[in-house]
Motif scaffolding. Structure first.
Motif, PDB file in Angstrom:
ATOM      1  N   SER A 123       0.809  -1.217   0.000  1.00  0.00           N
ATOM      2  CA  SER A 123       0.000   0.000   0.000  1.00  0.00           C
ATOM      3  C   SER A 123       0.844   1.269   0.000  1.00  0.00           C
ATOM      4  O   SER A 123       0.481   2.265  -0.645  1.00  0.00           O
ATOM      5  CB  SER A 123      -0.942  -0.008   1.208  1.00  0.00           C
ATOM      6  OG  SER A 123      -0.193  -0.098   2.417  1.00  0.00           O
ATOM      7  N   LEU A 124       1.984   1.256   0.730  1.00  0.00           N
ATOM      8  CA  LEU A 124       2.831   2.460   0.773  1.00  0.00           C
ATOM      9  C   LEU A 124       3.399   2.792  -0.602  1.00  0.00           C
ATOM     10  O   LEU A 124       3.297   3.944  -1.054  1.00  0.00           O
ATOM     11  CB  LEU A 124       3.945   2.290   1.808  1.00  0.00           C
ATOM     12  CG  LEU A 124       4.947   3.446   1.902  1.00  0.00           C
ATOM     13  CD1 LEU A 124       4.234   4.760   2.224  1.00  0.00           C
ATOM     14  CD2 LEU A 124       6.030   3.150   2.944  1.00  0.00           C
ATOM     15  N   PRO A 125       4.012   1.820  -1.306  1.00  0.00           N
ATOM     16  CA  PRO A 125       4.496   2.122  -2.665  1.00  0.00           C
ATOM     17  C   PRO A 125       3.378   2.591  -3.594  1.00  0.00           C
ATOM     18  O   PRO A 125       3.576   3.502  -4.411  1.00  0.00           O
ATOM     19  CB  PRO A 125       5.097   0.794  -3.139  1.00  0.00           C
ATOM     20  CG  PRO A 125       5.466   0.080  -1.892  1.00  0.00           C
ATOM     21  CD  PRO A 125       4.419   0.466  -0.897  1.00  0.00           C
ATOM     22  N   GLN A 126       2.213   1.962  -3.482  1.00  0.00           N
ATOM     23  CA  GLN A 126       1.092   2.369  -4.327  1.00  0.00           C
ATOM     24  C   GLN A 126       0.719   3.830  -4.081  1.00  0.00           C
ATOM     25  O   GLN A 126       0.434   4.589  -5.016  1.00  0.00           O
ATOM     26  CB  GLN A 126      -0.119   1.475  -4.055  1.00  0.00           C
ATOM     27  CG  GLN A 126       0.011   0.064  -4.622  1.00  0.00           C
ATOM     28  CD  GLN A 126      -1.209  -0.792  -4.317  1.00  0.00           C
ATOM     29  OE1 GLN A 126      -2.247  -0.281  -3.899  1.00  0.00           O
ATOM     30  NE2 GLN A 126      -1.076  -2.091  -4.505  1.00  0.00           N
ATOM     31  N   LYS A 127       0.723   4.214  -2.808  1.00  0.00           N
ATOM     32  CA  LYS A 127       0.372   5.589  -2.460  1.00  0.00           C
ATOM     33  C   LYS A 127       1.411   6.564  -2.997  1.00  0.00           C
ATOM     34  O   LYS A 127       1.063   7.614  -3.565  1.00  0.00           O
ATOM     35  CB  LYS A 127       0.256   5.725  -0.941  1.00  0.00           C
ATOM     36  CG  LYS A 127      -0.251   7.098  -0.491  1.00  0.00           C
ATOM     37  CD  LYS A 127      -0.507   7.113   1.011  1.00  0.00           C
ATOM     38  CE  LYS A 127      -1.080   8.464   1.445  1.00  0.00           C
ATOM     39  NZ  LYS A 127      -1.348   8.508   2.902  1.00  0.00           N
ATOM     40  N   GLY A 145       8.502   0.537  -4.232  1.00  0.00           N
ATOM     41  CA  GLY A 145       7.753  -0.404  -5.057  1.00  0.00           C
ATOM     42  C   GLY A 145       8.486  -0.844  -6.309  1.00  0.00           C
ATOM     43  O   GLY A 145       7.868  -1.194  -7.323  1.00  0.00           O
ATOM     44  N   VAL A 146       9.818  -0.874  -6.272  1.00  0.00           N
ATOM     45  CA  VAL A 146      10.621  -1.332  -7.400  1.00  0.00           C
ATOM     46  C   VAL A 146      10.759  -2.849  -7.318  1.00  0.00           C
ATOM     47  O   VAL A 146      10.900  -3.403  -6.224  1.00  0.00           O
ATOM     48  CB  VAL A 146      12.020  -0.666  -7.377  1.00  0.00           C
ATOM     49  CG1 VAL A 146      12.849  -1.091  -8.578  1.00  0.00           C
ATOM     50  CG2 VAL A 146      11.882   0.847  -7.331  1.00  0.00           C
ATOM     51  N   SER A 147      10.724  -3.534  -8.449  1.00  0.00           N
ATOM     52  CA  SER A 147      10.852  -4.990  -8.433  1.00  0.00           C
ATOM     53  C   SER A 147      12.231  -5.400  -7.927  1.00  0.00           C
ATOM     54  O   SER A 147      13.212  -4.653  -8.050  1.00  0.00           O
ATOM     55  CB  SER A 147      10.647  -5.561  -9.836  1.00  0.00           C
ATOM     56  OG  SER A 147      11.755  -5.247 -10.658  1.00  0.00           O
ATOM     57  N   SER A 148      12.322  -6.588  -7.359  1.00  0.00           N
ATOM     58  CA  SER A 148      13.605  -7.094  -6.855  1.00  0.00           C
ATOM     59  C   SER A 148      14.628  -7.209  -7.965  1.00  0.00           C
ATOM     60  O   SER A 148      15.821  -6.966  -7.761  1.00  0.00           O
ATOM     61  CB  SER A 148      13.408  -8.460  -6.182  1.00  0.00           C
ATOM     62  OG  SER A 148      12.590  -8.336  -5.043  1.00  0.00           O
ATOM     63  N   LEU A 149      14.190  -7.601  -9.168  1.00  0.00           N
ATOM     64  CA  LEU A 149      15.107  -7.756 -10.296  1.00  0.00           C
ATOM     65  C   LEU A 149      15.769  -6.422 -10.640  1.00  0.00           C
ATOM     66  O   LEU A 149      16.991  -6.345 -10.819  1.00  0.00           O
ATOM     67  CB  LEU A 149      14.351  -8.289 -11.520  1.00  0.00           C
ATOM     68  CG  LEU A 149      13.837  -9.734 -11.422  1.00  0.00           C
ATOM     69  CD1 LEU A 149      12.987 -10.063 -12.646  1.00  0.00           C
ATOM     70  CD2 LEU A 149      14.998 -10.713 -11.302  1.00  0.00           C
ATOM     71  N   THR A 150      14.979  -5.376 -10.726  1.00  0.00           N
ATOM     72  CA  THR A 150      15.519  -4.053 -11.027  1.00  0.00           C
ATOM     73  C   THR A 150      16.338  -3.521  -9.856  1.00  0.00           C
ATOM     74  O   THR A 150      17.367  -2.872 -10.051  1.00  0.00           O
ATOM     75  CB  THR A 150      14.375  -3.072 -11.351  1.00  0.00           C
ATOM     76  OG1 THR A 150      13.626  -3.576 -12.459  1.00  0.00           O
ATOM     77  CG2 THR A 150      14.913  -1.694 -11.707  1.00  0.00           C
ATOM     78  N   THR A 151      15.895  -3.812  -8.656  1.00  0.00           N
ATOM     79  CA  THR A 151      16.600  -3.338  -7.461  1.00  0.00           C
ATOM     80  C   THR A 151      18.019  -3.871  -7.393  1.00  0.00           C
ATOM     81  O   THR A 151      18.960  -3.125  -7.106  1.00  0.00           O
ATOM     82  CB  THR A 151      15.826  -3.747  -6.187  1.00  0.00           C
ATOM     83  OG1 THR A 151      14.577  -3.067  -6.158  1.00  0.00           O
ATOM     84  CG2 THR A 151      16.622  -3.383  -4.940  1.00  0.00           C
TER      85      THR A 151
END
Length: 428
Positions: free
Chosen positions: A227-231, A290-296
């Protein structure tokens, strides 16, 4: 109570991600003959130059590097170099065997050995920077790097690292003992939370039959966000940075403001604590932005070189707060320790490893906790006799080095005891 639990979980995720980065980097360095030659070229002059000019360097350096003498020793002796290798080995064993960052013990270990806190922080940062440069795996991760994301994040990390470096130096200029007390308080707070959560995690794992499945926690890919990344991603404050195009149609977008603020937090912690900031990048990217693990993973490798390098050079090296002999010794020791630790995990139960990690972090916490009273007494915040302060320091140092030393001996013993079995697995 819930805040500390969540913050402990947050730090644990970061420690595990940073440990994976360290293992990957070490494998790249040790698997490349050219990199090993470069490492030798870096270390050999330190060894032979140090033996030849130890006395001259010891008397001259403080005069040239900022004119400070309170952070001595900042010169070469064979004993200091060996001690740095041993510290690196212990940190590497924790990282490789436990799969969570062993870098948390480096600054406490250096400070316990008599190195001033600001020098311990600068040296640790430089050691991480040197490792990142030598073991850069950018060419293998290019497909997972969001350059725009990384560049904006780095902008924030430079601001944070500058702020943290200035704070450390200003406090040191006011009073070197106050500087030690400040860094010690930071470590007591951080290691206290991480140690308490590690112990809680270990005790919970003993009760749960699915301990191994939950050991790594978190999102395996990051395709779903909380919810935090979405916000945060819902706020349209241009320019908006697009990322994860390969996972989500059209990609995700987030305002540059949140990237700069996140980078500033990571850079600030890197410059204040000397652990490179990498332990915060993963949880910040995945659980806040909210960044994907792959990109992170790819972007973290990209940013840590610049964050650690900028903080080490611009905030510490040019002011004389880096002990290069220690940095090279720790680099050499950690490369060896990580490999031994990683192999030992094949013959050690996961629950045992988690218990040892809790002990190691709590040992670092107790070391700084017992050192704090004498630091506070040194700046007249509390009244404490020198004898009592020395006794407390001794308790903290003995408990720390006994725990870390026992862990190191145990892991190395397990490794040699099962070396034939481990060789057999490699052959298969």
């Amino acid at each position: 109570m819930n805040f500390f639990k969540e913050w402990g979980k947050f730090m644990m995720m970061g420690a595990k991600a940073h440990a994976k980065w360290e293992l990957d980097v070490s494998n790249v360095i040790l698997g490349d003959k050219k990199r090993l030659v470069i490492l030798g070229l870096l270390i050999i002059p330190i060894i032979f130059g140090g033996f030849a000019f130890a006395e001259q360097i010891g008397t001259a350096l403080p005069e040239f590097l900022g004119g400070k003498t309170a952070y001595s020793p900042a010169f070469f002796t064979p004993g200091i170099f060996v001690a740095s290798i041993l510290i690196g080995i212990c940190a590497g064993l924790i990282t490789g065997c436990i799969g969570a960052g062993g870098g948390f013990i480096i600054a406490p270990a250096l400070m316990s050995a008599g190195i001033k806190g600001i020098l311990a922080v600068g040296t640790d940062l430089f050691h991480i920077f040197a490792k990142a440069i030598m073991g850069s795996v950018l060419h293998r991760k290019l497909g997972n790097i969001s350059v725009a994301l990384g560049l904006i994040f780095i902008l924030g990390s430079i601001i944070g690292a500058t702020t943290g470096g200035v704070i450390n130096r200003v406090i040191y200029d006011i009073n070197p003992i106050l500087s030690d007390a400040f860094i010690t308080v930071i470590y007591v707070f951080m290691l206290g939370i991480l140690g308490a959560y590690s112990l809680y995690d270990f005790l919970q794992a003993r009760k749960s039959s699915g301990a191994e499945d939950s050991a790594h926690g978190g999102k395996s890919e990051g395709a779903d966000i909380g919810s935090l990344p979405q916000k945060l991603q819902s706020y349209n404050i241009p320019p908006m940075i697009t990322f994860d195009e390969g996972l989500v149609p059209g990609g995700r977008k987030i305002s540059w403001v949140f990237l700069v603020l996140s980078g500033a937090l990571v850079g600030f912690c890197a410059a204040i604590m000397g652990v490179g900031g990498g332990f915060l990048t993963f949880p910040v990217f995945v659980y806040i932005l909210g960044v994907s693990s792959l990109t992170t993973v790819g972007t973290d490798i990209f940013q840590i070189i610049f964050t650690a390098g900028y903080a080490a050079i611009s905030q510490y090296a040019i002011y004389g707060f880096i002990f290069y002999t220690l940095a090279m010794g720790m680099l050499l020791g950690s490369l060896l320790g990580i490999q031994v630790g990683a192999m030992a995990t094949k013959v050690v139960k996961g629950i045992t490893i988690r218990g040892f990690y809790a002990m190691a972090v709590l040992a670092g916490f107790s070391n700084r906790f017992f050192a704090l009273p004498s630091k506070l007494a040194g700046i007249k915040l509390i009244t404490l006799s020198k004898e009592t302060g020395k006794i407390l320091d001794m308790i903290g140092n003995i408990s720390f080095f006994v725990v870390i030393g026992f862990f190191a001996v145990w892991v190395i013993g397990i490794f040699f005891k099962n070396i034939k079995k481990l060789k057999g697995e490699e052959a298969i």
